[in-house]
Design an enzyme around this catalytic site. Structure first.
Site, PDB file in Angstrom:
ATOM      1  N   HIS A  32       0.753  -1.164  -0.013  1.00  0.00           N
ATOM      2  CA  HIS A  32       0.043  -0.030  -0.229  1.00  0.00           C
ATOM      3  C   HIS A  32       0.656   1.236   0.014  1.00  0.00           C
ATOM      4  O   HIS A  32       0.470   2.263  -0.418  1.00  0.00           O
ATOM      5  CB  HIS A  32      -1.043  -0.151   1.151  1.00  0.00           C
ATOM      6  CG  HIS A  32      -1.885  -1.055   1.014  1.00  0.00           C
ATOM      7  ND1 HIS A  32      -1.990  -2.333   1.503  1.00  0.00           N
ATOM      8  CD2 HIS A  32      -3.207  -0.674   0.146  1.00  0.00           C
ATOM      9  CE1 HIS A  32      -3.101  -2.844   0.824  1.00  0.00           C
ATOM     10  NE2 HIS A  32      -3.842  -2.222   0.160  1.00  0.00           N
ATOM     11  N   CYS A  92      -9.771  -2.154 -10.567  1.00  0.00           N
ATOM     12  CA  CYS A  92      -9.080  -0.750 -10.155  1.00  0.00           C
ATOM     13  C   CYS A  92      -7.835  -1.236  -9.399  1.00  0.00           C
ATOM     14  O   CYS A  92      -7.237  -0.421  -8.724  1.00  0.00           O
ATOM     15  CB  CYS A  92     -10.244  -0.253  -8.893  1.00  0.00           C
ATOM     16  SG  CYS A  92     -10.601  -1.594  -7.546  1.00  0.00           S
TER      17      CYS A  92
HETATM   18  C1  PEP Z   1      -6.603  -4.308  -4.963  1.00  0.00           C
HETATM   19  O1  PEP Z   1      -6.670  -5.073  -4.106  1.00  0.00           O
HETATM   20  O2  PEP Z   1      -6.228  -4.444  -6.052  1.00  0.00           O
HETATM   21  C2  PEP Z   1      -7.223  -3.097  -4.488  1.00  0.00           C
HETATM   22  C3  PEP Z   1      -7.529  -2.133  -5.416  1.00  0.00           C
HETATM   23  O3  PEP Z   1      -7.128  -2.591  -3.094  1.00  0.00           O
HETATM   24  P1  PEP Z   1      -6.197  -2.399  -2.416  1.00  0.00           P
HETATM   25  O4  PEP Z   1      -4.739  -2.154  -3.205  1.00  0.00           O
HETATM   26  O5  PEP Z   1      -6.378  -1.279  -1.422  1.00  0.00           O
HETATM   27  O6  PEP Z   1      -6.158  -3.689  -1.434  1.00  0.00           O
END
Ligand code: PEP
Ligand code: MG
Length: 584
Positions: free
Chosen positions: A191, A509
């Site tokens: 993240h 996404c």
């Molecule tokens: C993902 O897991 O691709 C996502 C968009 O959520 P995050 O990266 O916040 O876990």
């Protein structure tokens, strides 16, 4: 000149000097035995660390008084009082001379014990335990010569360097003072990488040890496209990168000046939506101005991660943030994801996951945590519903694995709606409810979900980690965390096909969508809506216009036959290289 290779996370080039961030508590110090003759030298080091820590605290107090007023300046008095407590210092000195150990270890153990004792007392004193731990860090920074990043000190943007940056620390960086981000440790799926991309600055993670080679005036080049960090470049290399930087700026200006509409079409006239992923409300403005037809993912957990003193955001804080985003988008849909906390996204100071989770990415996180913390969940939902009257809102639940989980989350959502009806609080009664598709369980049972949810959004960052059984943040296994992996491509294909069979909207996404070289693969798989880092919207919109859906399908047909991520990567890279000369 020294060149390092890391993981490219966000493109662009920066040239400049470093600021070093210490984002975390300094780790436990090793016990090193010393001789009686070395005691004097160790105590002299301790003396100098105390003097250094005193000096920086006095400076901080003066700055705070000047900028924020007397009252704030006085906050530092408490620190100075503890630091100059004669008893504390003599305990550290005794540990060094009686136990014959190094001074770092003596500081670490003595202040830890002190903090533990305070924690056991009534709450007024217990709160002081954190001050003691901060002081311990300040002394260790002096002893270990760790330079501490202070954005207030830098007039110009600098390259932010760190050994490891937690997502919560990355979220607190000042984007106006950050020219680039480079870390020794870290990986593409983390993240931290996502926050860095949100800031839109060149970023390289996982470079390996380089901080020891940097000094205050070391000039560095960060090449976010190639994942390359260059220290003390030769004049030739510097000139070459200055040219590259000028070209990138020119290209960005050209893109920014181009008339843009919300609609994007491929060369054969198929409509594609390039929406934006946001973590902070002010990013919505970029999405709107760049012609994104919506916010495809609002990661609301950053409200918790950046909340002062680790306090839970209250309903009003949630509401104001959501209202701002929804209003900024002026009727274009905003997909608000309910908080996705847990695993690597843990607000400092808040405890709601067990400390001893041996496998936090498989543990109490995301929607599981929401269902376990009903009050927190309901507070957020109430705020989302209240904000929905200011534009168009969709709500999405993260990391759903079973239909039962979705039903429980929906039940709570409906319950909060009923409560607002009773209280005559207005909200949009037609808010679509969707799920993130990020577990293999969701993919293989998607037909069950399709009968009940309004939309799907594929989170490839997590879907890849769970498909490959590979921790997205663990650099030791990062060779398995490959977005071009045939297993992930099959997961995507199945999701898009099932969603289409049931006539359910599906978007993507995950970070995969923000990487231009993946665009033909995703279009060829049938995706028509991507949600990407705001800084990539313009590039991707323009790139879409250069592809026909037929050629994308053709590329996918070839990719589906490939047995390794390397082969798929080569295929995508070759296609990408053909387009690079177009200035993308
Ligand atoms: C993902 O897991 O691709 C996502 C968009 O959520 P995050 O990266 O916040 O876990
Ligand atoms: Mg996810």
């Amino acid at each position: 000149m020294i060149t390092y290779q890391g993981v490219p996370v966000y493109p662009g080039v920066a040239i400049g000097k470093f600021s070093v961030v210490v984002s975390d508590r300094v780790g436990a110090q090793k016990r090193v035995a010393i001789t009686q003759e070395q005691v004097g030298a160790e105590l002299a080091r301790l003396d100098s660390a105390f003097r250094g820590a005193n000096k920086t605290l006095e400076e901080n107090r003066e700055d705070a008084t000047r900028q924020l007023g007397e009252e704030f300046g006085r906050l530092y008095d408490a620190y100075l009082l503890i630091l100059n407590d004669a008893g504390l210092r003599s305990r550290i000195e005794k540990t060094v001379s009686n136990e014959l150990v190094n001074v770092e270890y003596a500081v670490d153990t003595t202040l830890n014990q002190y903090a533990d004792r305070l924690r056991g007392l009534e709450s007024r004193y217990a709160e002081r335990a954190n001050d003691v731990l901060d002081l311990k860090d300040r002394l260790l920074h002096q002893l270990l010569s760790i330079r501490v990043y202070d954005p207030a000190e830098t007039a110009e943007p600098t390259i932010v360097a760190a050994s490891f940056l937690k997502p919560s620390a990355a979220a607190k960086l000042d984007p106006d003072k950050t020219a680039a981000i480079v870390t020794e440790n870290g990986s593409i799926g983390s993240h931290t990488a996502i926050v860095a991309a949100a800031m839109g600055v060149p970023t390289i993670l996982g470079v390996g040890p380089f901080l020891a080679e940097t000094k205050d005036d070391t000039v560095a080049i960060v090449d976010g496209e190639l994942g390359r960090l260059i220290l003390d470049p030769t004049p030739d290399v510097l000139a070459q990168y200055e040219r590259k930087l000028a070209k990138l700026r020119e290209n960005q200006e050209r893109l920014a000046a181009k008339a843009r509409s919300v609609e994007t079409y491929t060369s054969d006239g198929v409509c594609v939506e390039i929406k934006g992923n946001i973590e902070f409300p002010n990013e919505a403005k970029t999405c709107f101005e760049y012609g994104a037809p919506g916010v495809g993912l609002y990661r609301t957990e950053f409200l918790y991660l950046t909340s002062p003193n680790g306090a839970l955001p209250d309903e009003e804080t949630h509401f104001q943030a959501y209202k701002k985003v929804v209003e900024t988008m002026q009727g274009r849909p905003v997909t608000i994801r309910t908080f996705d906390l847990g695993a690597d996204k843990l607000p400092s100071g808040l405890r709601f996951t067990p400390d001893d989770e041996s496998n936090p990415f498989m543990g109490l996180r995301s929607v599981r945590l929401s269902l376990r913390n009903g009050d927190m969940f309901r507070t957020q939902i109430r705020a989302i519903l209240r904000a929905s009257v200011f534009g168009r809102v969709q709500v999405m639940f993260p990391l759903v694995s079973t239909v039962m989980e979705y039903r429980k989350a929906r039940m709570i959502f409906n319950d909060v709606r009923d409560e607002l009806v009773e209280k005559h609080i207005p909200f949009d009664p037609d808010i679509p409810l969707g799920i993130m598709v990020e577990t293999p369980a969701a993919v293989v049972t998607l037909d069950h979900f399709a009968r009940e949810v309004d939309f799907f959004s594929i989170g490839t960052n997590d879907l890849l980690q769970y498909t490959m059984a590979t921790d997205r943040t663990n650099p030791s296994v990062s060779e398995l965390y490959e977005q071009e992996s045939p297993a992930l491509i099959r997961m995507l294909k199945r999701t898009v096909d099932v969603a289409r069979t049931y006539d359910r909207p599906v978007s993507l996404c995950g970070q995969m969508g923000s990487m231009p070289e993946n665009l033909p693969l995703l279009l060829g798989l049938g995706l028509r809506t991507l949600s990407v880092s705001p800084g990539m919207i313009l590039r991707l919109k323009e790139l879409c216009e250069t592809y026909s859906i037929d050629e994308c399908r053709e590329l996918v047909n070839r990719a589906m036959l490939m047995e390794s991520a390397v082969e798929v990567r080569m295929l995508l890279r070759n296609d990408w290289n053909d387009r690079l000369h177009l200035g993308y």
